[in-house]
Design an enzyme around this catalytic site. Sequence first.
Site, PDB file in Angstrom:
ATOM      1  N   GLY A 494      52.300  -6.729  -9.367  1.00  0.00           N
ATOM      2  CA  GLY A 494      51.196  -5.999  -9.962  1.00  0.00           C
ATOM      3  C   GLY A 494      50.910  -4.764  -9.136  1.00  0.00           C
ATOM      4  O   GLY A 494      51.518  -4.539  -8.091  1.00  0.00           O
ATOM      5  N   ALA A 495      49.999  -3.948  -9.644  1.00  0.00           N
ATOM      6  CA  ALA A 495      49.627  -2.749  -8.918  1.00  0.00           C
ATOM      7  C   ALA A 495      48.117  -2.688  -8.851  1.00  0.00           C
ATOM      8  O   ALA A 495      47.457  -2.534  -9.867  1.00  0.00           O
ATOM      9  CB  ALA A 495      50.192  -1.522  -9.613  1.00  0.00           C
ATOM     10  N   GLY A 499      47.484  -0.245  -3.896  1.00  0.00           N
ATOM     11  CA  GLY A 499      48.940  -0.162  -3.822  1.00  0.00           C
ATOM     12  C   GLY A 499      49.597  -1.314  -4.549  1.00  0.00           C
ATOM     13  O   GLY A 499      48.932  -2.261  -4.972  1.00  0.00           O
ATOM     14  N   VAL A 501      51.959  -4.629  -5.360  1.00  0.00           N
ATOM     15  CA  VAL A 501      52.133  -5.941  -4.738  1.00  0.00           C
ATOM     16  C   VAL A 501      53.483  -6.510  -5.151  1.00  0.00           C
ATOM     17  O   VAL A 501      53.854  -6.448  -6.319  1.00  0.00           O
ATOM     18  CB  VAL A 501      51.012  -6.901  -5.181  1.00  0.00           C
ATOM     19  CG1 VAL A 501      51.151  -8.234  -4.476  1.00  0.00           C
ATOM     20  CG2 VAL A 501      49.662  -6.291  -4.906  1.00  0.00           C
ATOM     21  N   ASP A 613      34.813  -4.191  -4.887  1.00  0.00           N
ATOM     22  CA  ASP A 613      35.748  -4.082  -6.010  1.00  0.00           C
ATOM     23  C   ASP A 613      35.941  -5.442  -6.686  1.00  0.00           C
ATOM     24  O   ASP A 613      37.057  -5.890  -6.904  1.00  0.00           O
ATOM     25  CB  ASP A 613      37.080  -3.528  -5.507  1.00  0.00           C
ATOM     26  CG  ASP A 613      37.901  -2.920  -6.635  1.00  0.00           C
ATOM     27  OD1 ASP A 613      37.340  -2.710  -7.728  1.00  0.00           O
ATOM     28  OD2 ASP A 613      39.099  -2.669  -6.431  1.00  0.00           O
TER      29      ASP A 613
END
Length: 837
Positions: A494-495, A499, A501, A613
């Site tokens: 994933g992103a 950054g 992953v 987040d």
Amino acid sequence: MRLLFILFTILIITIEAADILPNSTLSASNPNSKWSSPNNTFSLSFLQLDPTNQSSYFAAISYNNIPIWKAGADTVNGGAVDISGELRFLSNGDLQLISGSSGSVVWSSGTVNRGVSSASLDDNGNFRLKNGTVSNIWSTFDNPTDTIVPGQNFTNNHVLRSGLYSFSLMNNGNLSLLWNGSIVYYNSGLNSSVNVNLSSPSLGMQPIGILSLSDPSLLNPVNVVYSSDYADEGNILRFFKLDNDGNLRIYSSTQGSGTQNVRWAALTDQCQVFGYCGNFGVCSYNETDPTCGCPSQNFELTDPNDSRKGCRRIVELSNCPSNATMLQLDNAKFLTYPPELSEQIFSAGISACRFNCLVNGACVASTSLADGTGMCYIKQPNFVSGYQAPTLPSTSFLKICGPAMPNPTAVSDTVQEKNGGRVPGWVVAVVVVASVLGLILLEGGLWCWCFRNSSKFASLSSQYALLEYASGAPVQFTFNQLQRATKGFKEKLGAGGFGAVYRAVLANRAVAAVKQLEGIEQGEKQFRMEVATISSTHHLNLVRLIGFCSEGRHRLLVYEFMKNGSLDKFLFSEDHSSGRLLNWEQRYNIALGTARGITYLHEECRDCIVHCDIKPENILLDENYVAKVSDFGLAKLINPKDHRHRTLTSHVRGTRGYLAPEWLANLPITSKSDVYSYGMVLLEIVSGKRNFEVSEETNQKKCSLWAYEEFERGNMEAIMDKKLSNQEMDMEQVMRAIQVSFWCIQEQPSQRPTMGKVVQMLEGVFEIDRPPAPKATEGSFAGTSLNTSSTSGLSTFAASAPAPSSSSSFQTAGFQSSASAKNVDRQSSSLLHSEIK
Ligand SMILES: *[C@@H]1O[C@H](CO)[C@@H](O)[C@H](O)[C@H]1NC(C)=O
Ligand SMILES: *[C@@H]1O[C@H](CO)[C@@H](O)[C@H](O)[C@H]1NC(C)=O
Ligand SMILES: *[C@@H]1O[C@H](CO)[C@@H](O)[C@H](O)[C@H]1NC(C)=O
Ligand SMILES: *[C@@H]1O[C@H](CO)[C@@H](O)[C@H](O)[C@H]1NC(C)=O
Ligand SMILES: *[C@@H]1O[C@H](CO)[C@@H](O)[C@H](O)[C@H]1NC(C)=O
Ligand SMILES: *[C@@H]1O[C@H](CO)[C@@H](O)[C@H](O)[C@H]1NC(C)=O
Ligand SMILES: *[C@@H]1O[C@H](CO)[C@@H](O)[C@H](O)[C@H]1NC(C)=O
Ligand SMILES: *[C@@H]1O[C@H](CO)[C@@H](O)[C@H](O)[C@H]1NC(C)=O
Ligand SMILES: *[C@@H]1O[C@H](CO)[C@@H](O)[C@H](O)[C@H]1NC(C)=O
Ligand SMILES: *[C@@H]1O[C@H](CO)[C@@H](O)[C@H](O)[C@H]1NC(C)=O
Ligand SMILES: *[C@@H]1O[C@H](CO)[C@@H](O)[C@H](O)[C@H]1NC(C)=O
Ligand SMILES: *[C@@H]1O[C@H](CO)[C@@H](O)[C@H](O)[C@H]1NC(C)=O
């Protein structure tokens, strides 16, 4: 007719094994004496398994020289004889292994006077003693040693053995591996969808490489294991074998090749095999293989020629002139499997776990888990099996006499390894001396520099040192290692905001997720400090940081791997197949787990962290659907400009719905901002809709506002995820969750509860007041309306909330410092670590 008869005779001849008559003998000294199967696939003969050992001849049935059965494998020497050994098929019907030098019977089939008139070795590898042409009196298939081949049935009356290890099939169909007949270190049952009570289960290897379980109560055999090359074409013999390292493996061997390849192993992590390194031995991985060593220099190998035989204390506890002490082993555990588990387990801090063992006369070792459970295991039996790996979240203690003498760290090993292991000694010496000198110079330089410069820096560096050493320091990987572990950053998981992953497999076969950070402009030291903080944060509901890499411009973080990925895939996925739909109980537990994880970040850990987040993409689920919050502590790593750019704008553009209003109003960001984001996530967990989604169904309003309208009308079913409509659920829990979510998304931070309170509300510890309308529309938040109420509001809430004292001091301290800053800087106000000392 005649043709048919000829065909029939040929068939008879090929099927009929060439019979072996009594009074026949095989001898180890004669390499040509063997009994073969009709088509020569298998043969029974003497094999010398260790060419350097004159006493390692075994009477074995073999395929391509690979033994699949050994005579006398369960005797003291495993059936080993010297070159004068013989296998005799006597006229009384007994099959005997004779040690030629002493003439003694090492092993016998025990078939004297049972009418045995012949023997045969069949094409499937079965050697049978028969009283006619068909009836079996005794067979090797019915007396397996350590291997099962296709056509052989393994039932609950059979056992495979190899040294202290054994493999059995339980009555309920479980495959179990045991150490010394007592400790079950592998237990794999039938898929729970197969809901039958078995009467006489039987395990068989299909020639195409599938292990399947059959039973009269099963309509069809159930496939339990697939070898990785199953159904591959070719003349391949596949067999499963209990190896002497305690692992159960499936091998493939192509006929005539003489080689065998592992196609499946019961335990992928060899160090999890109980007793693999013997008593007090510690299993660990060098670059490639599991290796055995001793816990410290207070121990020595029992057999210097075989590190798997275990270790012993150089000074026994009984001879200890002064009192015993505890040796500490970081990132190590002592394996604990049933039935040992019931011995001693309790919840205790790390030092209590150490102390409990020290004062307990029966205790020899203890393990303290640092995975958030805080469990302490006390080891009483006098056999302990150690496992040490940088990725293990536990600390262990071992009772020893005298001061601890840790193993030397592998400085020279690393140097050698980088140079392909062919470095002359003097190079190593020079490199070591040079590095030591360099370090001394560097340290000296730093000291001078620190003394000349601000005292602030000095305190910073001492804090850094403290963090690194106090927290069971994270593992430092080289960029090369991570490149190899991720196969060149091939498999992207994933992103995230910080950054991409990638999936990685570490040296101990553990799967990990490697995050390649972007936009980091911080120095090495600052980075390490953040890493130390993140990795000292352990909680069941937080994703664990295993290690990091900081090399040149590369900054990477290595996390534990979460099998089920992120929550958003389950909540908003179009794919509604059963596995992808979370039921209400799972959702409720995820909501509660997430809240606990955030509470820990805010209130309970040493350096408090505001996440900044929180969103479904950052809530990961492990194989049991336990929620783990990820990406905490990262916001601070991004440089301020870049941070604003990335986090803020990407939020506003992409997942804006989770940002508390104060982000947009340029007001202080506190832990209450996380509460807001959590509230939105909670609403999504209940509704299965993105909170900012606008649709026909939500009356063309933002989902969060529409949900409140429905709530006011008392229409909970409308808010609930439609996909759950045909499921049973606890409506009281649903009601609680909905109300909590509205409390969390209040426009005024002071109105929102603390995360600790959220947990209590969800748990139903107390009644929840009816929440007022959240009424937040992004952008309409007026900065002026907040600047008076926020400070006072927060302190009142903090005073009324039953929060731990540290949390309230954290909130007020953090709030004041950020509120006092006129032009609020996002980074400092985000209070990533409010320094409480
Ligand atoms: C086996 O050999 C012995 C003598 O060595 C003999 O007496 C006996 O009859 C033989 N048995 C068979 C079945 O050939
Ligand atoms: C030779 O092999 C046998 C059987 O495996 C073993 O018991 C014996 O210790 C070995 N001898 C040597 C010198 O390694
Ligand atoms: C020998 O017989 C077995 C069993 O019938 C069969 O699977 C195998 O392919 C045969 N091998 C050869 C070389 O004919
Ligand atoms: C073989 O043994 C079975 C039972 O043990 C017996 O019924 C049968 O008659 C025997 N056959 C011969 C040929 O001896
Ligand atoms: C194994 O079991 C199957 C059925 O359960 C049976 O047909 C077969 O003969 C058995 N094989 C042996 C060698 O006993
Ligand atoms: C294996 O178990 C037996 C008792 O069942 C015990 O006497 C023996 O010491 C154990 N072996 C080891 C290596 O602990
Ligand atoms: C059978 O194996 C499963 C794991 O697959 C385990 O949960 C269960 O407890 C085992 N049953 C027994 C009786 O050991
Ligand atoms: C159980 O079996 C079903 C169907 O055979 C399969 O879809 C499911 O993935 C299996 N579950 C596990 C845990 O292996
Ligand atoms: C298995 O046996 C248990 C008790 O012996 C019984 O309660 C259960 O209903 C049985 N399950 C099935 C699928 O027959
Ligand atoms: C790891 O250990 C194994 C066996 O102990 C050894 O054969 C191998 O060379 C070692 N590898 C490295 C890279 O040290
Ligand atoms: C270890 O091996 C060496 C030679 O290989 C031998 O001389 C020595 O006796 C062995 N030691 C033990 C404890 O077996
Ligand atoms: C060892 O500890 C015991 C109890 O803690 C104490 O009574 C004894 O004096 C100690 N012995 C020595 C040599 O320190």
